[in-house]
Every structure is written in structure tokens, then in C-alpha cells.
Design a protein around this motif. Structure first.
Motif, PDB file in Angstrom:
ATOM      1  N   LEU A  82      -3.650  -8.485   1.874  1.00  0.00           N
ATOM      2  CA  LEU A  82      -4.184  -9.689   2.507  1.00  0.00           C
ATOM      3  C   LEU A  82      -4.151 -10.850   1.515  1.00  0.00           C
ATOM      4  O   LEU A  82      -4.371 -10.638   0.314  1.00  0.00           O
ATOM      5  CB  LEU A  82      -5.614  -9.441   2.977  1.00  0.00           C
ATOM      6  CG  LEU A  82      -5.763  -8.409   4.080  1.00  0.00           C
ATOM      7  CD1 LEU A  82      -7.231  -8.064   4.292  1.00  0.00           C
ATOM      8  CD2 LEU A  82      -5.144  -8.907   5.373  1.00  0.00           C
ATOM      9  N   PRO A  83      -3.912 -12.055   1.971  1.00  0.00           N
ATOM     10  CA  PRO A  83      -3.890 -13.202   1.065  1.00  0.00           C
ATOM     11  C   PRO A  83      -5.225 -13.359   0.338  1.00  0.00           C
ATOM     12  O   PRO A  83      -6.290 -13.290   0.963  1.00  0.00           O
ATOM     13  CB  PRO A  83      -3.660 -14.396   1.999  1.00  0.00           C
ATOM     14  CG  PRO A  83      -3.151 -13.824   3.270  1.00  0.00           C
ATOM     15  CD  PRO A  83      -3.668 -12.419   3.358  1.00  0.00           C
ATOM     16  N   GLY A  84      -5.150 -13.539  -0.962  1.00  0.00           N
ATOM     17  CA  GLY A  84      -6.365 -13.734  -1.754  1.00  0.00           C
ATOM     18  C   GLY A  84      -7.185 -12.483  -1.966  1.00  0.00           C
ATOM     19  O   GLY A  84      -8.225 -12.528  -2.612  1.00  0.00           O
ATOM     20  N   ALA A  85      -6.751 -11.369  -1.401  1.00  0.00           N
ATOM     21  CA  ALA A  85      -7.495 -10.109  -1.518  1.00  0.00           C
ATOM     22  C   ALA A  85      -6.474  -8.996  -1.714  1.00  0.00           C
ATOM     23  O   ALA A  85      -6.328  -8.105  -0.883  1.00  0.00           O
ATOM     24  CB  ALA A  85      -8.350  -9.860  -0.276  1.00  0.00           C
ATOM     25  N   ASP A  86      -5.752  -9.076  -2.810  1.00  0.00           N
ATOM     26  CA  ASP A  86      -4.612  -8.193  -3.053  1.00  0.00           C
ATOM     27  C   ASP A  86      -4.936  -6.707  -3.037  1.00  0.00           C
ATOM     28  O   ASP A  86      -4.039  -5.887  -2.862  1.00  0.00           O
ATOM     29  CB  ASP A  86      -3.965  -8.531  -4.401  1.00  0.00           C
ATOM     30  CG  ASP A  86      -3.284  -9.883  -4.374  1.00  0.00           C
ATOM     31  OD1 ASP A  86      -3.067 -10.418  -3.272  1.00  0.00           O
ATOM     32  OD2 ASP A  86      -2.985 -10.404  -5.461  1.00  0.00           O
ATOM     33  N   ASP A  87      -6.198  -6.347  -3.223  1.00  0.00           N
ATOM     34  CA  ASP A  87      -6.553  -4.927  -3.223  1.00  0.00           C
ATOM     35  C   ASP A  87      -6.672  -4.347  -1.817  1.00  0.00           C
ATOM     36  O   ASP A  87      -6.840  -3.141  -1.657  1.00  0.00           O
ATOM     37  CB  ASP A  87      -7.875  -4.711  -3.965  1.00  0.00           C
ATOM     38  CG  ASP A  87      -7.746  -4.952  -5.446  1.00  0.00           C
ATOM     39  OD1 ASP A  87      -6.610  -4.906  -5.965  1.00  0.00           O
ATOM     40  OD2 ASP A  87      -8.769  -5.197  -6.103  1.00  0.00           O
ATOM     41  N   TYR A  88      -6.619  -5.194  -0.811  1.00  0.00           N
ATOM     42  CA  TYR A  88      -6.827  -4.742   0.569  1.00  0.00           C
ATOM     43  C   TYR A  88      -5.573  -4.974   1.406  1.00  0.00           C
ATOM     44  O   TYR A  88      -4.926  -6.006   1.299  1.00  0.00           O
ATOM     45  CB  TYR A  88      -8.019  -5.467   1.196  1.00  0.00           C
ATOM     46  CG  TYR A  88      -9.314  -5.079   0.547  1.00  0.00           C
ATOM     47  CD1 TYR A  88     -10.031  -3.976   0.990  1.00  0.00           C
ATOM     48  CD2 TYR A  88      -9.813  -5.783  -0.544  1.00  0.00           C
ATOM     49  CE1 TYR A  88     -11.211  -3.590   0.377  1.00  0.00           C
ATOM     50  CE2 TYR A  88     -10.999  -5.405  -1.170  1.00  0.00           C
ATOM     51  CZ  TYR A  88     -11.687  -4.311  -0.698  1.00  0.00           C
ATOM     52  OH  TYR A  88     -12.855  -3.921  -1.299  1.00  0.00           O
ATOM     53  N   LEU A  89      -5.289  -4.004   2.265  1.00  0.00           N
ATOM     54  CA  LEU A  89      -4.111  -4.068   3.125  1.00  0.00           C
ATOM     55  C   LEU A  89      -4.496  -4.466   4.550  1.00  0.00           C
ATOM     56  O   LEU A  89      -5.617  -4.206   4.999  1.00  0.00           O
ATOM     57  CB  LEU A  89      -3.426  -2.696   3.170  1.00  0.00           C
ATOM     58  CG  LEU A  89      -3.005  -2.095   1.837  1.00  0.00           C
ATOM     59  CD1 LEU A  89      -2.423  -0.700   2.054  1.00  0.00           C
ATOM     60  CD2 LEU A  89      -2.020  -3.002   1.121  1.00  0.00           C
ATOM     61  N   GLY A  90      -3.538  -5.041   5.256  1.00  0.00           N
ATOM     62  CA  GLY A  90      -3.756  -5.389   6.651  1.00  0.00           C
ATOM     63  C   GLY A  90      -4.186  -4.194   7.480  1.00  0.00           C
ATOM     64  O   GLY A  90      -4.976  -4.325   8.418  1.00  0.00           O
TER      65      GLY A  90
END
Length: 185
Positions: A82-90
Motif C-alpha cells: 500500500l502507498p506509504g505503508a510498504d509493510d502492508y499488502l492490498g
């Protein structure tokens, strides 16, 4: 503390409560976790993602990671961060809406994930993308997606403003001025 409270309540019932078996019941996603952890590099190669991504999913979802990987298999774009939250995936946003009962953007960014406290911008960059992903699952139209994003941004601003207050009472008052979750007729 919770165990103590339950034990005290059970004692008050004159022994009519069977002994707890909670410590013997694995959490959802725990069964088979070690085997999945041992296969994490192989899983990462199969999905063409970095092993750290698989470790993140395993640490959050245990063997339920397979459900998220199925989402990614069906739509590879869900394997993107996710943009701005690179540790989390869609896929984590979609999973929250499709499997965990999340109905609002705030719920996903603040509670189902920890994006609101871990992301440098508190999830502001991720909010429009996450709302779109949730909208696909929950049948939102563009105006509902926008409303969810607006409410989330208002809550972020209220949180930021609350941190500038001189005391807890003032901070609570400022934070609670943000509109509550979206209410749709």
C-alpha cells in the motif's frame, strides 16, 4: 487479569464450572504454523515476493496466510504494498473486508492493520487505495469511498491535534470532535 476475573467468577458458582481448556486450544491460524514458517522461502518464491513479506503475513495470520495468498493468486495486484505503508499488502485490506467483517476504512487502517500508527503519514497515502479495495468487496460506489477517506482523514487530523494539547482531558475533547464512523442509510 482476565484469567483472575474468570477464576473468581467461576469460584462464586460453587464448582459448577468445568476447568478451563483454553490453554490447550490453538488460536485460529496456529495449527501448522511451524511447518508453514519452515516453508516460507519456498512460498515466497512461488508467489514471487520477498521472504520478509511471507514472514509478515505468517506472523499476523498464521496458516490463514493461505487465504491471503489465494487472493493474490486471483489478483496479483493485491500482492503490491500500500502507498506509504510498504509493510502492508492490498490483500490484507481485502481480507479484512471479506473475511474479518471490517465495514469501515478506519477499522482497517487503525485496527485490522496498524497502518495508522506504523506508517509515517498515519495511513493518509494508503487511505484512497484501501477504500477502493474495500469498496470492491463491500459494493461501495465512488461517493462512499470518498466519504470513508474523508472521515478517516478527519480522524487523523483530530489525533494529531490532540497530541498538541496540554493535558489528557483537552486531548480527549479534541480527538472526539472528529466525526464518528460513516453512517449510511
Amino acid at each position: 487479569m482476565a484469567k483472575d476475573a474468570i477464576d473468581a467468577a467461576a469460584d462464586a458458582l460453587d464448582g459448577r464450572v468445568p476447568a478451563s481448556v483454553t490453554e490447550n486450544i490453538p488460536l485460529l491460524g496456529a495449527e501448522g504454523y511451524l511447518a508453514a514458517w519452515n516453508k516460507r522461502a519456498k512460498i515466497a518464491r512461488a508467489f514471487d515476493v520477498h521472504k520478509v513479506r511471507i514472514e509478515h503475513l505468517l506472523n499476523r495470520f498464521g496458516t490463514l496466510t493461505d487465504d491471503l495468498l489465494d487472493l493474490i493468486r486471483n489478483d496479483p495486484s493485491l500482492g503490491e504494498p500500500l502507498p506509504g505503508a510498504d509493510d502492508y499488502l492490498g490483500a490484507e485490506v481485502v481480507y479484512a473486508a471479506s473475511h474479518e467483517g471490517a465495514l469501515h476504512l478506519d477499522d482497517v487502517l487503525a485496527r485490522r492493520t496498524r497502518i495508522s500508527i506504523e506508517a509515517w503519514d498515519r495511513g493518509v497515502s494508503a487511505a484512497p487505495v484501501a477504500a477502493k479495495l474495500m469498496g470492491r468487496v463491500l459494493g461501495w460506489d465512488a461517493s462512499r469511498e470518498q466519504l470513508e477517506v474523508e472521515r478517516y482523514l478527519q480522524r487523523v487530523e483530530a489525533e494529531r491535534a490532540s497530541q498538541l494539547q496540554p493535558d489528557d482531558e483537552s486531548a480527549d475533547r479534541v480527538r472526539l470532535e472528529a466525526p464518528d464512523i460513516v453512517k449510511v442509510d
